[in-house]
Write a protein that holds these residues in place. Structure first.
Motif, PDB file in Angstrom:
ATOM      1  N   GLU A 184       4.693  10.844  -7.388  1.00 59.49           N
ATOM      2  CA  GLU A 184       5.728  10.427  -6.448  1.00 59.49           C
ATOM      3  C   GLU A 184       5.116   9.652  -5.290  1.00 59.49           C
ATOM      4  O   GLU A 184       3.988   9.929  -4.875  1.00 59.49           O
ATOM      5  N   ILE A 185       5.916   8.690  -4.769  1.00 51.03           N
ATOM      6  CA  ILE A 185       5.457   7.921  -3.609  1.00 51.03           C
ATOM      7  C   ILE A 185       5.649   8.778  -2.368  1.00 51.03           C
ATOM      8  O   ILE A 185       6.784   9.103  -1.985  1.00 51.03           O
ATOM      9  N   ALA A 230      -4.612  13.016  -3.016  1.00 49.36           N
ATOM     10  CA  ALA A 230      -3.595  12.005  -3.328  1.00 49.36           C
ATOM     11  C   ALA A 230      -4.327  10.746  -3.818  1.00 49.36           C
ATOM     12  O   ALA A 230      -5.547  10.723  -3.974  1.00 49.36           O
ATOM     13  N   VAL A 231      -3.551   9.726  -4.072  1.00 55.16           N
ATOM     14  CA  VAL A 231      -4.091   8.439  -4.519  1.00 55.16           C
ATOM     15  C   VAL A 231      -3.522   7.346  -3.631  1.00 55.16           C
ATOM     16  O   VAL A 231      -2.308   7.319  -3.374  1.00 55.16           O
ATOM     17  N   ILE A 232      -4.390   6.491  -3.135  1.00 60.16           N
ATOM     18  CA  ILE A 232      -3.908   5.309  -2.421  1.00 60.16           C
ATOM     19  C   ILE A 232      -3.817   4.164  -3.425  1.00 60.16           C
ATOM     20  O   ILE A 232      -4.781   3.851  -4.121  1.00 60.16           O
ATOM     21  N   LEU A 233      -2.627   3.613  -3.531  1.00 61.13           N
ATOM     22  CA  LEU A 233      -2.378   2.472  -4.426  1.00 61.13           C
ATOM     23  C   LEU A 233      -2.323   1.207  -3.583  1.00 61.13           C
ATOM     24  O   LEU A 233      -1.546   1.124  -2.623  1.00 61.13           O
ATOM     25  N   ILE A 234      -3.134   0.259  -3.946  1.00 63.99           N
ATOM     26  CA  ILE A 234      -3.110  -1.046  -3.288  1.00 63.99           C
ATOM     27  C   ILE A 234      -2.663  -2.063  -4.335  1.00 63.99           C
ATOM     28  O   ILE A 234      -3.333  -2.249  -5.357  1.00 63.99           O
ATOM     29  N   ILE A 291       0.848  -1.191   0.000  1.00 63.43           N
ATOM     30  CA  ILE A 291       0.000   0.000   0.000  1.00 63.43           C
ATOM     31  C   ILE A 291       0.880   1.237   0.000  1.00 63.43           C
ATOM     32  O   ILE A 291       1.796   1.375   0.826  1.00 63.43           O
ATOM     33  N   GLY A 292       0.619   2.129  -0.929  1.00 60.37           N
ATOM     34  CA  GLY A 292       1.377   3.368  -1.013  1.00 60.37           C
ATOM     35  C   GLY A 292       0.459   4.546  -1.251  1.00 60.37           C
ATOM     36  O   GLY A 292      -0.626   4.399  -1.812  1.00 60.37           O
ATOM     37  N   VAL A 304       1.088  -7.943 -10.260  1.00 59.71           N
ATOM     38  CA  VAL A 304       0.262  -7.394  -9.188  1.00 59.71           C
ATOM     39  C   VAL A 304      -1.100  -6.983  -9.741  1.00 59.71           C
ATOM     40  O   VAL A 304      -1.263  -6.734 -10.934  1.00 59.71           O
ATOM     41  N   GLU A 305      -2.047  -6.932  -8.833  1.00 58.94           N
ATOM     42  CA  GLU A 305      -3.369  -6.387  -9.138  1.00 58.94           C
ATOM     43  C   GLU A 305      -3.402  -4.981  -8.555  1.00 58.94           C
ATOM     44  O   GLU A 305      -3.174  -4.796  -7.359  1.00 58.94           O
ATOM     45  N   ILE A 306      -3.661  -3.991  -9.400  1.00 60.13           N
ATOM     46  CA  ILE A 306      -3.577  -2.588  -8.994  1.00 60.13           C
ATOM     47  C   ILE A 306      -4.978  -2.046  -8.708  1.00 60.13           C
ATOM     48  O   ILE A 306      -5.874  -2.176  -9.525  1.00 60.13           O
TER      49      ILE A 306
END
Length: 554
Positions: free
Chosen positions: A156-157, A238-242, A149-150, A224-226
């Motif tokens: 940018e992360i 922002a965006v939460i990436l799982i 999770i980012g 990966v599954e995004i």
């Protein structure tokens, strides 16, 4: 008033919640059919006190939705519902900070329980939400998650949980510093990942869900599954990436594909029946089943496999199958079945139960093998064996080296050796030493070349008594013409030889007598006539074989 957001594509369950929850408490229910729709509701709604989410959702799953919610609302009550229990789902949900995990209609008084759970969770949430450090709490929950999770802002992360740091940097304690997400993540369809992230962050789309590849610390690309969801992080969009590692899933998918191909192309018929439905209807049949029976897959689906039975199908094997299914045990039987065109065939059927993780039988897999050729051969062999057993002649079989492997009852009666004494020996146990060595040399030369040997022989019984036999030895060959056995028959002609000898002795004794002497058989054919008889009747001195009494004196 408690405001509940129900997230599910199951309209029947939504209607049940909207009807039941207000009756059990001061609850107002609002619904969404997908995660994307739910996120829009969360952004627009002035108040959501609790989320109830199904796990199976159209655009992603309930745990991914939970993780997205936890990034900006770590204390918000979140109750996850599933249609059936799964230890994997439960473990992921607990790690992500789920308030509770329930199975639909699994508990008695479900709605009372749910209303009470909602009330308690919301009360605690309202007491704690103003005193808890939201960002610290969110990071703690995200670090506990098993998924990568980012938080990404402007490509940018901005934050990476412990699992993600371990994947990308190899050391989960290493700090993230201005890493571009595009440097470590690509979309499976090669759409620039930055464009996708920007689209979600700007609000052009609420949710993005697709496959991709993450470059790990060791350089290996991990499938990966995004899932990308718009959030507010540190008071800015922002965006939460799982990112869910699907390596094992893809491996299982490949294995399943290979298994399906193997089943489809198996040399035996394979069927699968649904044990959860009345009368166990078939839901699958492979190509070999269709080839063997003549029934297409469309012909058999939703039918019990008894349609293969017919007039000459014996009830015994059918009862064995039914008893095994009732006992939920595997079974193998052979029975006569019928093809679609009405022709009979012998079917070797094996049926085995398949259970789920709780041990409940959900399906039966059936294996069908056309054994008509073998069964008919065995039937022919049994008839042949019965004929051999009943034969009046001695019959025995040997290996190519002459070792006896079988003797029939007539062999035991004629030779005096029973089966246990003869099997494992060679025909030399019958040797009388009355036949010259050249006889055996010629016999062996003949049969070893694949020819049949037929001759009269003098052998010796177990008692030591000599006997005469008319013997035939024939080689048995395989499909390549190689000799794999010999079969021998002996017709005991001792009595015939003794009669011939007695007649010869009689002929010699009366040939010169002055009386007219002749011998005839039951058919009034001459066996012998002495010289005086032949002269008197004017018969030739040639043998009288085949001449009747009427011919001689008529």
């Amino acid at each position: 008033m408690i405001s509940v957001l129900m997230v599910t594509a199951d309209e029947e369950f939504t209607a049940a919640c909207e009807h039941a929850l207000p009756e059990h408490g001061d609850v107002k229910v609002r619904s969404a059919k997908s995660v994307g729709e739910a996120i829009d509701v969360l952004e627009e709604a002035t108040q959501v006190d609790c989320i109830i989410s199904d796990h199976n959702l159209p655009d992603t799953d309930g745990v991914a939705f939970l993780e997205a919610v936890r990034a900006q609302a770590p204390m918000l009550p979140f109750i996850l519902f599933t249609s059936e229990g799964s230890e994997v789902v439960a473990s992921r949900a607990i790690s992500a900070g789920v308030t509770d995990y329930l199975i639909k209609e699994h508990h008695e008084h479900q709605w009372d329980r749910l209303e009470s759970l909602i009330s308690d969770a919301v009360e605690y949430y309202r007491d704690q939400r103003d005193i808890v450090n939201t960002e610290a709490r969110a990071k703690a929950l995200l670090d506990a998650a098993n998924e990568i999770i980012g938080i990404v802002r402007d490509g940018e992360i901005a934050y990476l949980n412990d699992t993600g740091a371990s994947y990308i940097y190899g050391d989960k304690t290493e700090q993230v510093s201005h890493t571009l997400i595009a440097d470590v993540l690509v979309s499976a369809d090669h759409t620039p990942i930055g464009d996708l992230i920007d689209s979600v962050q700007s609000g052009d789309q609420t949710l993005e869900h697709r496959d991709g590849e993450l470059t790990a610390a060791n350089g290996v690309r991990v499938p990966v599954e995004i899932t990308a969801t718009r959030v507010t992080w540190s008071e800015a969009p922002a965006v939460i990436l799982i990112l869910r590692d699907v390596s094992e899933r893809q491996k299982r998918k490949r294995e399943l594909h290979l298994t399906n191909r193997a089943i489809d192309e198996a040399p035996n018929g394979i069927t699968i029946a649904d044990a959860t439905q009345p009368d166990d209807p078939l839901i699958y049949a492979n190509d070999k089943f269709s080839e063997t029976t003549g029934y297409s897959k469309e012909d058999v689906v939703d039918r019990n496999c008894r349609f293969l039975q017919g007039e000459n199908t014996k009830p015994g094997p059918v009862s064995e199958i039914r008893e095994a299914i009732d006992a939920e045990e595997p079974v193998t039987v052979e029975l006569r079945n019928y093809r679609k065109d009405g022709t009979e065939f012998w079917n070797r059927v094996t049926i085995a139960p398949i259970t789920d993780e709780r041990g409940t039988v959900t399906h039966y897999v059936g294996f069908q093998e056309d054994v008509t050729e073998r069964v008919e051969y065995q039937q022919m062999l049994r008839r042949f064996q019965q004929a051999v057993e009943a034969a009046g002649h001695a019959i025995y079989m040997t290996e190519p080296d002459g070792t006896i492997t079988y003797v029939n009852p007539a062999f035991e009666r004629i030779t005096g050796y029973d089966s246990d004494e003869a099997v494992g020996q060679t025909p030399r146990i019958l040797k009388s030493d009355e036949m010259p060595s050249e006889y055996y040399e010629q016999l062996w030369t003949t049969i070893s070349r694949g020819n049949v040997w037929e001759e009269e022989i003098r052998d010796r019984r177990k008692s030591g008594e000599l006997y005469y036999a008319h013997q035939t030895i024939a080689p048995l060959t395989d499909e390549d013409g190689e000799i794999e056995a010999y079969v021998a028959t002996q017709q005991d002609i001792t009595d015939q030889k003794e009669r011939e000898f007695q007649l010869w002795q009689y002929e010699r004794a009366v040939e010169g007598a002055g009386e007219l002497i002749a011998a005839i058989d039951d058919d009034k054919q001459y066996l012998f006539a002495n010289e005086a008889y032949r002269d008197f009747h004017g018969l030739d001195s040639e043998p009288l074989t085949g001449m009747t009494l009427a011919d001689g004196i008529g």
